[in-house]
Design a protein around this motif. Structure first.
Motif, mmCIF file in Angstrom:
data_model
loop_
_atom_site.group_PDB
_atom_site.id
_atom_site.type_symbol
_atom_site.label_atom_id
_atom_site.label_comp_id
_atom_site.label_asym_id
_atom_site.label_seq_id
_atom_site.Cartn_x
_atom_site.Cartn_y
_atom_site.Cartn_z
ATOM 1 N N ALA A 251 0.837 -1.206 0.000
ATOM 2 C CA ALA A 251 0.000 0.000 0.000
ATOM 3 C C ALA A 251 0.871 1.254 0.000
ATOM 4 N N PHE A 252 1.964 1.231 0.767
ATOM 5 C CA PHE A 252 2.856 2.383 0.782
ATOM 6 C C PHE A 252 3.492 2.599 -0.591
ATOM 7 N N LEU A 253 3.945 1.519 -1.219
ATOM 8 C CA LEU A 253 4.539 1.653 -2.554
ATOM 9 C C LEU A 253 3.526 2.193 -3.560
ATOM 10 N N TRP A 254 2.292 1.718 -3.470
ATOM 11 C CA TRP A 254 1.243 2.190 -4.377
ATOM 12 C C TRP A 254 0.937 3.661 -4.098
ATOM 13 N N ALA A 255 0.842 4.048 -2.840
ATOM 14 C CA ALA A 255 0.576 5.447 -2.500
ATOM 15 C C ALA A 255 1.702 6.340 -3.011
ATOM 16 N N THR A 256 2.936 5.862 -2.873
ATOM 17 C CA THR A 256 4.086 6.619 -3.369
ATOM 18 C C THR A 256 4.015 6.760 -4.886
ATOM 19 N N VAL B 253 -8.990 2.802 -2.959
ATOM 20 C CA VAL B 253 -9.170 3.869 -1.967
ATOM 21 C C VAL B 253 -7.938 4.773 -1.960
ATOM 22 N N ILE B 254 -6.764 4.165 -1.990
ATOM 23 C CA ILE B 254 -5.519 4.951 -1.992
ATOM 24 C C ILE B 254 -5.432 5.807 -3.239
ATOM 25 N N ARG B 255 -5.777 5.233 -4.386
ATOM 26 C CA ARG B 255 -5.701 5.986 -5.649
ATOM 27 C C ARG B 255 -6.609 7.213 -5.617
ATOM 28 N N PHE B 256 -7.855 7.033 -5.187
ATOM 29 C CA PHE B 256 -8.778 8.164 -5.167
ATOM 30 C C PHE B 256 -8.400 9.181 -4.084
ATOM 31 N N THR B 257 -7.826 8.718 -2.993
ATOM 32 C CA THR B 257 -7.332 9.630 -1.962
ATOM 33 C C THR B 257 -6.180 10.460 -2.517
ATOM 34 N N ALA B 258 -5.295 9.814 -3.265
ATOM 35 C CA ALA B 258 -4.163 10.528 -3.867
ATOM 36 C C ALA B 258 -4.644 11.556 -4.882
ATOM 37 N N ILE B 259 -5.627 11.196 -5.675
ATOM 38 C CA ILE B 259 -6.167 12.146 -6.656
ATOM 39 C C ILE B 259 -6.710 13.380 -5.946
ATOM 40 N N ASP B 260 -7.494 13.172 -4.880
ATOM 41 C CA ASP B 260 -8.035 14.300 -4.126
ATOM 42 C C ASP B 260 -6.919 15.129 -3.500
ATOM 43 N N TYR B 261 -5.942 14.453 -2.936
ATOM 44 C CA TYR B 261 -4.817 15.135 -2.278
ATOM 45 C C TYR B 261 -4.048 15.997 -3.279
ATOM 46 N N LEU B 262 -3.744 15.429 -4.447
ATOM 47 C CA LEU B 262 -2.976 16.170 -5.444
ATOM 48 C C LEU B 262 -3.782 17.310 -6.058
ATOM 49 N N LYS B 263 -5.100 17.125 -6.178
ATOM 50 C CA LYS B 263 -5.937 18.216 -6.678
ATOM 51 C C LYS B 263 -5.905 19.395 -5.718
ATOM 52 N N LYS B 264 -5.958 19.075 -4.435
ATOM 53 C CA LYS B 264 -5.915 20.144 -3.433
ATOM 54 C C LYS B 264 -4.552 20.826 -3.423
ATOM 55 N N LYS B 265 -3.522 20.051 -3.608
ATOM 56 C CA LYS B 265 -2.165 20.596 -3.588
ATOM 57 C C LYS B 265 -1.831 21.306 -4.901
ATOM 58 N N LYS B 266 -2.374 20.802 -6.003
ATOM 59 C CA LYS B 266 -2.184 21.354 -7.345
ATOM 60 C C LYS B 266 -0.711 21.516 -7.716
ATOM 61 N N SER B 267 0.055 20.492 -7.445
ATOM 62 C CA SER B 267 1.451 20.526 -7.889
ATOM 63 C C SER B 267 1.790 19.178 -8.493
ATOM 64 N N GLN C 97 7.869 10.179 -1.481
ATOM 65 C CA GLN C 97 7.591 9.329 -0.331
ATOM 66 C C GLN C 97 6.841 10.062 0.775
ATOM 67 N N GLU C 98 7.143 11.328 0.994
ATOM 68 C CA GLU C 98 6.444 12.090 2.036
ATOM 69 C C GLU C 98 4.971 12.262 1.678
ATOM 70 N N GLU C 99 4.700 12.585 0.429
ATOM 71 C CA GLU C 99 3.304 12.686 -0.002
ATOM 72 C C GLU C 99 2.629 11.324 0.048
ATOM 73 N N GLY C 100 3.370 10.275 -0.292
ATOM 74 C CA GLY C 100 2.834 8.914 -0.211
ATOM 75 C C GLY C 100 2.421 8.564 1.207
ATOM 76 N N LYS C 101 3.250 8.941 2.174
ATOM 77 C CA LYS C 101 2.913 8.696 3.581
ATOM 78 C C LYS C 101 1.637 9.444 3.962
ATOM 79 N N GLU C 102 1.548 10.694 3.519
ATOM 80 C CA GLU C 102 0.376 11.515 3.833
ATOM 81 C C GLU C 102 -0.897 10.913 3.222
ATOM 82 N N VAL C 103 -0.810 10.513 1.958
ATOM 83 C CA VAL C 103 -1.965 9.928 1.277
ATOM 84 C C VAL C 103 -2.366 8.617 1.942
#
Length: 159
Positions: A17-22, A63-77, A29-35
């Motif tokens: 799950a951590f590798l997928w989040a990353t 769940v991780i993928r959609f969480t990452a999408i939301d996280y990156l949209k909010k961060k916009k980077s 890796q820091e964003e992966g941990k957060e997601v």
């Protein structure tokens, strides 16, 4: 599934799950941990509920993928792949002279993602379709094209 069982299953799949989040966070890796933390919170607060329609790992990756999408949209980077390091760390020994990471970087993002899930995470194409939210036929196309592209790039490199 009670909270103890859920915790046990999450611990079982934590490394993958951590590798997928990353990966979903463009190898940061820091964003992966957060997601991953946000995804775990969603699951524990029952904002994401496992309904046993797919394997637990498939559902978790979704769940991780959609969480990452939301996280990156909010961060916009969004960082380009040229600056991204693939993988968590390199092995301490040399496995081969072919740099598969560099070859994977040359593939289109969707092909890269499908091949990573299929070969590294050992998922079926149906599971990948569930995670990505794409039709199974689309996943098959990206899978076949990705393998062909890898084959062509490997042949070019060998010459």
């Amino acid at each position: 599934m009670d909270k103890r069982q859920l915790t046990d299953v999450l611990q079982t799949h934590h490394a993958d799950a951590f590798l997928w989040a990353t990966h979903c966070c463009q190898y940061d890796q820091e964003e992966g941990k957060e997601v991953l933390q946000q995804a775990y919170i969603k699951i524990l607060e029952k904002k994401a509920i496992y309904k046993e329609k797919a394997t637990f790992k498939t559902w978790l990756f979704s769940v991780i993928r959609f969480t990452a999408i939301d996280y990156l949209k909010k961060k916009k980077s969004f960082e380009s792949l040229e600056h991204v390091k693939i993988g968590v760390e390199d092995p301490p020994y040399e496995v081969t002279t072919i740099d598969y990471k560099e070859i994977l970087k040359k593939l289109p993002e969707r092909q890269h993602q499908v091949l990573l899930l299929a070969f590294y995470h050992e998922m079926t194409l149906a599971e990948i379709a569930t995670i990505t939210g794409l039709h199974i036929g689309t996943i098959r196309t990206h899978y076949e094209r990705g393998k062909q592209s890898m084959r062509n790039l490997l042949v070019k490199q060998a010459l």
